[in-house]
Enzyme design. Structure first.
Site, PDB file in Angstrom:
ATOM      1  N   ASP A 270     -41.890  33.466  11.632  1.00  0.00           N
ATOM      2  CA  ASP A 270     -42.142  32.317  10.777  1.00  0.00           C
ATOM      3  C   ASP A 270     -41.010  32.287   9.747  1.00  0.00           C
ATOM      4  OD1 ASP A 270     -45.263  30.851   9.585  1.00  0.00           O
ATOM      5  OD2 ASP A 270     -43.193  30.144   9.487  1.00  0.00           O
TER       6      ASP A 270
HETATM    7  C1  GLC Z   1     -43.842  27.168   7.794  1.00  0.00           C
HETATM    8  C2  GLC Z   1     -45.109  27.402   8.606  1.00  0.00           C
HETATM    9  C3  GLC Z   1     -44.908  27.258  10.085  1.00  0.00           C
HETATM   10  C4  GLC Z   1     -43.825  26.238  10.351  1.00  0.00           C
HETATM   11  C5  GLC Z   1     -42.523  26.808   9.828  1.00  0.00           C
HETATM   12  C6  GLC Z   1     -41.359  25.826  10.030  1.00  0.00           C
HETATM   13  O1  GLC Z   1     -43.769  28.054   6.738  1.00  0.00           O
HETATM   14  O2  GLC Z   1     -45.812  28.609   8.375  1.00  0.00           O
HETATM   15  O3  GLC Z   1     -46.169  26.871  10.642  1.00  0.00           O
HETATM   16  O4  GLC Z   1     -43.734  25.966  11.736  1.00  0.00           O
HETATM   17  O5  GLC Z   1     -42.599  27.170   8.468  1.00  0.00           O
HETATM   18  O6  GLC Z   1     -41.536  24.701   9.233  1.00  0.00           O
END
Ligand code: GLC
Length: 711
Positions: A270
């Site tokens: 993430d």
């Molecule tokens: C965010 C979220 C994730 C998302 C990623 C990209 O923090 O936790 O679900 O896909 O970043 O935006």
């Protein structure tokens, strides 16, 4: 004839092998790198691509930069040494330009076809804007409505979430290799692996403690279903689970996901979850954070805070702490996904397609139909609904009465707000002859005059979109200030009072449910949500949605779910002195404008061996006065087991359309997959003994039968 990895006729593993053999160390490290928003440092992005290539970009507002995105791909194809295309990722969670209900609302449809359709439309629209990869579906089990991201989940139940997870992957990726490489499907990403929804206190990013057995029986099945459906990628979550940051857990990322579950795609971290291990105090610095996460099994780093893979893994490889095999494994997984997506053959965006596929009449029709399927009828005293269309005066009151953006939910990025009708506009359009007054300001002095003058009152209350979603947790599930009082006061005037709640989570409706004549739960229903609601309010559509989560009677009950274990004290069940113990509305519950009855349940045969199947059937009858769709649900209980198991578990559901007076026999075939569980020895098994089964319209179904599994 193109040779080697450029030959699309070769099997993917051969193309990967050939390309890996040609890559330098730096070119391999470059594939592990996902950069946020490449257009901010556009020249730097171009330089990086030319120098060693880039794994992926996370796009912001792609539809505005189609030419620039094509230029980045051209540079990758023509000006980098090996011509490896860049993967463009973006969060397309429940729609791109056409917005569907939030995933929790989609789950309320209990309709895998609806999930698949909404995801397929979203994928097609996203693809036309240059998106190759969406960070969806989120398949986290969510049992704590304080947690803001319950909005993005398919709810509390492993069986329902698993069915819908697979449907979402099929919608996003298609069902064949040809689909995935084609112009209408993109790559899916099952997230957030694993146990993210069990954050302590419902506080996003917080620590979670889940026993290995619960992890395998409750939180893992939706990921297994997504993988079985072909999910190309999985996202490792932010939090720490059982003492390990998930992004740094070799057991979770390699042992459980890749080895035990056989996941062959790639794991992306993430945003910054690798770098965050410094703050979680398990990594001294970016270099060690990169080492820990990469050796744990994370293949691509979504960089935020600082690059931990690209800039540091080379040193660890030189020291022999990270192996060349591990590097080739990760890069090979990433390249395989790029080959499967057809990126080497078709890296460019058809810049004319967006106009053809965005927000078409078909897409709008599907969004309205699915939104109508997602709205749950929770109460309808004295058949207050549907409202007669010949009403003269309708008062639409409450903070959501005249809002557009709030109806779209917390996770939308590429919509146009003007596409979205307000509730008030939709009611006026549905009742052209009626005078519709709108009072959204709770302090407006003529609010109650409008109510007093009206023939019917529609109260649009609940949450704005920013009250749920990532990082947006609440400590109380009560409606925001003033809304309960509005409904209590409005009820004093004795007019038909229809309350519609818009929210990203199940709220505490215990007080307003006493005053509403009719109560609808619309979640955040998307671009056509208001129009869909109007069709339900005035009877064009008969509601069929069912709760994908339990609705608590009070915040203190949370975490709350129907599939609780059987407690020891037979005569002293777990309880509160100051609140009911049962939910206000149970998992699976929802009303219709007609009524259904159940009878004649039976198990055939009455005895089976562990690998055989039993059929549980019952008769369902429409005893009301109009056609309707019933979501027939089948629950089981394994009556005597070697470890404690839920008192009830959903193991089947079917949507059945019945005319007034019509009956149908509905049958569920239950076998090893449905009757088994994972034991403390981590082995999935069916234990001989008695099982109970129920068929009904929600998780409290009373129609019961039994069958035996014999050794
Ligand atoms: C965010 C979220 C994730 C998302 C990623 C990209 O923090 O936790 O679900 O896909 O970043 O935006």
């Amino acid at each position: 004839m193109k040779t080697g990895y450029k030959n699309s006729k070769l099997p993917v593993f051969r193309r990967v092998e050939d390309l890996l053999g040609r890559m330098t160390r730096d070119e391999k490290l470059a594939q592990l790198h996902l950069i946020m928003n490449p257009l901010e440092e556009y020249e730097e992005s171009k330089r990086m691509i030319r120098e060693n290539g880039v794994g992926s970009f996370l796009l912001y507002r792609p539809v505005l930069h189609l030419k620039e995105l094509n230029e980045l791909q051209r540079i990758a194809a023509k000006e980098s040494r090996l011509g490896i295309p860049v993967l463009h990722g973006r969060d397309v969670i429940h729609g791109f330009r056409t917005i569907f209900p939030i995933p929790l609302g989609l789950a309320a449809t209990w309709d895998k076809a609806a999930i698949e359709k909404s995801c397929a439309i979203a994928a097609k629209e996203a693809m036309s804007a240059g998106v190759h990869w969406t960070f969806a579906p989120m398949v986290d089990i969510a049992r704590d409505p304080r947690w803001g991201r319950i909005a993005e989940s398919f709810g509390e139940d492993p069986y329902l979430c698993s069915i819908l997870a697979a449907a979402a992957v099929f919608g996003i990726q298609g069902k064949t290799a040809k689909d995935l490489a084609g112009p209408e499907h993109i790559l899916a990403c099952a997230k957030h692996y694993i146990g993210y929804g069990a954050a302590e206190g419902g506080r996003d990013y917080n620590t979670a403690e889940i026993s290995d057995n619960t992890l395998r029986n409750v939180y893992l099945p939706p990921f297994q279903a997504a993988i079985k459906a072909g999910a190309a990628t999985v996202m490792a979550a932010f939090h720490d689970l059982n003492g390990e940051p998930v992004s740094g857990s070799r057991y979770l990322c390699t042992g459980l996901l890749k080895e035990e579950c056989g996941f062959e795609g790639f794991i992306v971290s993430d945003a910054g979850s690798v770098y965050n291990m410094i703050n979680q105090r398990v990594a001294r610095d970016k270099s060690n954070a990169g080492r820990i996460a990469f050796n744990a099994g994370v293949d691509m780093e979504m960089v935020e805070g600082g690059s931990c893979f690209r800039n540091y893994l080379g040193e660890w490889i030189d020291k022999g702490v990270v192996s060349e095999e591990r590097l080739d494994d990760a890069v090979g997984r990433i390249l395989a996904v790029k080959f499967r997506a057809g990126l080497f053959e078709n890296p460019y965006i058809d810049t004319g397609s967006a106009k053809r596929v965005f927000f078409t009449g078909y897409n709008r029709g599907q969004a309205k139909k699915i939104a109508a399927q997602s709205i749950v009828l929770l109460k309808n005293d004295r058949d207050a609904l549907p409202l007669p269309v010949k009403l003269q005066k309708i008062a639409v009151v409450g903070p959501l009465a005249d809002k557009r953006r709030a109806l779209l939910g917390s996770w939308v990025l590429d919509q146009k707000e003007e596409d979205t009708q307000t509730i008030s506009e939709a009611v006026a359009r549905a009742c052209p002859g009626a005078g519709v007054t709108t009072v959204s300001d709770l302090l407006q002095d003529d609010l109650f005059i409008r109510i007093k003058e009206a023939d019917a009152v529609i109260a649009a209350v609940g949450e704005y979109h920013r009250r749920s979603g990532e990082h947006n947790n609440v400590s109380s599930l009560k409606l925001a200030a003033g809304q309960e009082e509005l409904i209590e006061r409005a009820a004093l005037f004795g007019k038909p009072l229809v309350v519609v709640v818009f929210a990203g989570r199940p709220l505490d409706l215990s007080r307003i449910s006493r005053y509403a004549d009719a109560l609808l739960y619309a979640w955040h229903p998307g671009s056509l949500g208001a129009a869909a609601l109007a069709d339900i309010l005035f009877g064009k559509v008969n509601p069929q949605a069912r709760c994908p989560v339990s609705f608590p009677s009070s915040t203190g009950q949370v975490p709350l779910h129907y599939s609780h274990k059987s407690w020891g004290k037979r005569k002293r069940p777990p309880r509160y002195l100051d609140s009911p113990t049962s939910p206000l509305y149970p998992f699976g519950y929802g009303l219709s404008y007609t009524r259904f009855s159940y009878s004649a349940i039976k198990a055939t045969p009455s005895k089976i061996k562990p690998r055989e199947k039993v059929t549980i059937s019952a008769k369902v009858t429409n005893t009301g006065t109009r056609a309707g769709v019933e979501t027939v649900q089948c629950y089981i209980q394994d009556c005597l087991t070697s470890l404690t198991r839920p008192a009830r578990e959903l193991k089947g559901f079917q949507k059945v359309r019945l005319k007034p007076g019509e009956s149908k026999k509905v049958a569920f075939r239950l076998g090893f997959d449905e009757l088994s569980f994972v034991g403390l020895d981590r082995v999935r098994k069916v234990e001989p003994g008695t099982f109970k089964a129920w068929i009904g319209g929600d998780s409290m179904a009373g129609l019961e039968c039994e069958f035996e599994v014999i050794a």
